[in-house]
Design a protein around this motif. Structure first.
Motif, PDB file in Angstrom:
ATOM      1  N   ASP A  96     -61.614  43.737 -52.875  1.00 25.23           N
ATOM      2  CA  ASP A  96     -60.595  44.718 -52.488  1.00 25.23           C
ATOM      3  C   ASP A  96     -59.469  44.013 -51.742  1.00 25.23           C
ATOM      4  OD1 ASP A  96     -62.151  46.680 -53.592  1.00 25.23           O
ATOM      5  OD2 ASP A  96     -62.850  47.505 -51.679  1.00 25.23           O
ATOM      6  N   LEU A  97     -58.276  44.586 -51.815  1.00 31.57           N
ATOM      7  CA  LEU A  97     -57.145  44.059 -51.069  1.00 31.57           C
ATOM      8  C   LEU A  97     -57.002  44.820 -49.761  1.00 31.57           C
ATOM      9  CD1 LEU A  97     -54.647  42.089 -51.158  1.00 31.57           C
ATOM     10  CD2 LEU A  97     -53.335  44.148 -51.713  1.00 31.57           C
ATOM     11  N   LEU A  98     -56.878  44.085 -48.658  1.00 31.65           N
ATOM     12  CA  LEU A  98     -56.597  44.678 -47.356  1.00 31.65           C
ATOM     13  C   LEU A  98     -55.136  44.414 -47.022  1.00 31.65           C
ATOM     14  CD1 LEU A  98     -59.787  43.465 -45.419  1.00 31.65           C
ATOM     15  CD2 LEU A  98     -59.450  45.615 -46.671  1.00 31.65           C
ATOM     16  N   LEU A  99     -54.412  45.463 -46.652  1.00 33.21           N
ATOM     17  CA  LEU A  99     -52.989  45.351 -46.331  1.00 33.21           C
ATOM     18  C   LEU A  99     -52.802  45.806 -44.889  1.00 33.21           C
ATOM     19  CD1 LEU A  99     -50.270  44.625 -47.775  1.00 33.21           C
ATOM     20  CD2 LEU A  99     -49.938  47.101 -48.038  1.00 33.21           C
ATOM     21  N   ALA A 100     -52.304  44.903 -44.036  1.00 35.95           N
ATOM     22  CA  ALA A 100     -52.184  45.185 -42.604  1.00 35.95           C
ATOM     23  C   ALA A 100     -50.734  45.321 -42.183  1.00 35.95           C
ATOM     24  CB  ALA A 100     -52.865  44.086 -41.798  1.00 35.95           C
ATOM     25  N   GLN A 101     -50.447  46.371 -41.431  1.00 35.22           N
ATOM     26  CA  GLN A 101     -49.152  46.569 -40.777  1.00 35.22           C
ATOM     27  C   GLN A 101     -49.347  46.274 -39.293  1.00 35.22           C
ATOM     28  OE1 GLN A 101     -48.007  50.665 -40.519  1.00 35.22           O
ATOM     29  NE2 GLN A 101     -45.955  50.233 -39.718  1.00 35.22           N
ATOM     30  N   ILE A 102     -48.614  45.300 -38.771  1.00 38.03           N
ATOM     31  CA  ILE A 102     -48.688  44.940 -37.357  1.00 38.03           C
ATOM     32  C   ILE A 102     -47.292  45.099 -36.763  1.00 38.03           C
ATOM     33  CG2 ILE A 102     -49.334  43.168 -35.683  1.00 38.03           C
ATOM     34  CD1 ILE A 102     -51.649  44.165 -37.472  1.00 38.03           C
ATOM     35  N   SER A 103     -47.149  46.032 -35.805  1.00 42.28           N
ATOM     36  CA  SER A 103     -45.838  46.340 -35.222  1.00 42.28           C
ATOM     37  C   SER A 103     -45.914  46.198 -33.706  1.00 42.28           C
ATOM     38  CB  SER A 103     -45.406  47.760 -35.592  1.00 42.28           C
ATOM     39  OG  SER A 103     -45.471  47.949 -36.998  1.00 42.28           O
TER      40      SER A 103
END
Length: 288
Positions: A96-103
């Motif tokens: 699976d692909l994990l997509l992370a948003q870090i703000s």
């Protein structure tokens, strides 16, 4: 003795003549029989059968399977912290692909990233708010959470979404970012030539007391605010299946007032599927 030698010479000439005759006959047969006509030699029939089968068998043009959303998780710091920890989404499988948003708020930078994550897009809005997007292919052994570390303390927020059916060798087809100050947050458009992609739009603004709402064109993933008003931040993410190629987006979200924001668009590439086409069952193999 002379008779024996003459007989031998006669025999050799006879064998040469016979061989020549056979060769001429074989060449004649080769010329007479086109590949689609029955062949007398069983060996030749088998060879032609194989050749015809190989001719009929062909790989269809690549098609693209649909990408499947699995789950997501999100987290935020209500006070100043030098790290952000986000839990692994539920139901993640190997591949699976994990997509992370870090703000995060301020002029700080990321100083440490968890193992295996690749930076896909970085968007800055001066020293007010910043956002980085990372991806990772899940393995059979994944930690329960992931921690990003910053060069100083401040308020941070983000999320991770999990996707199945993404191209494992080239999961992110395209990406772009945008920054501005507005109550309407815009993640930029991108032009792609692949069908059945998924667009993920990631938003963050510099106000922590109200959530960001993704536009109705997007399926919402998560939305959270850290509190602390003008010292905090809010993040949100949404996605949209894009069955056709061409220009995709832009994608929008809304806030309660004009705040500095950053936004990213990530286009996920589906895994290719190949269909093998063979001879029909009623093909008359006896004609080979």
């Amino acid at each position: 003795m002379m008779v024996s030698i003459g007989a031998m010479m006669h025999s050799e000439h006879s064998e040469t003549a016979i061989a020549a005759t056979d060769a001429t006959t074989m060449l004649g047969r080769t010329r007479e029989h086109a590949p689609w006509q029955p062949l007398r030699s069983r060996h030749h029939r088998l060879v032609w059968q194989l050749l015809v089968w190989l001719w009929f068998m062909s790989l269809s043009p690549a098609s693209w399977a649909a990408i499947e959303y699995v789950s997501d998780s999100s987290a935020g710091n209500s006070n100043n912290q030098s790290t952000l920890t986000v839990s692994r989404p539920a139901g993640v499988q190997s591949g699976d692909l994990l997509l992370a948003q870090i703000s995060w708020r301020g002029s700080r930078n990321l100083s440490a990233v968890p193992t295996g994550w690749t930076l896909r897009q970085l968007q800055l809005n001066g020293t007010t708010i910043r956002q980085a997007v990372y991806s990772k292919l899940a393995t059979s052994i994944e930690p329960t959470s992931y921690t990003w570390q910053f060069s100083g303390s401040g308020r941070n927020a983000g999320g991770i979404s999990a996707w199945r059916g993404v191209d494992s060798s080239d999961p992110v087809l395209s990406s772009a970012g945008n920054s501005n100050s507005s109550s309407t947050l815009a993640a930029p458009s991108l032009t792609v030539s692949t069908t059945n992609t998924v667009a993920v739009a990631l938003f963050a603004n510099a106000y922590g007391n109200t959530n960001i709402n993704t536009n109705a064109a997007l399926t919402n993933l998560y939305s959270l605010a850290t509190t602390a008003g003008s010292n905090g931040l809010a993040v949100a993410a949404g996605w949209r299946a894009e069955p056709t190629a061409g220009t995709l987006g832009p994608y929008y979200a809304s806030a309660s007032a004009n705040y500095s924001y950053v936004a990213s668009t990530i286009i996920l590439k589906p895994a290719a599927t190949v269909t093998l086409t063979c001879l029909p069952d009623d093909f008359n193999r006896s004609q080979l």
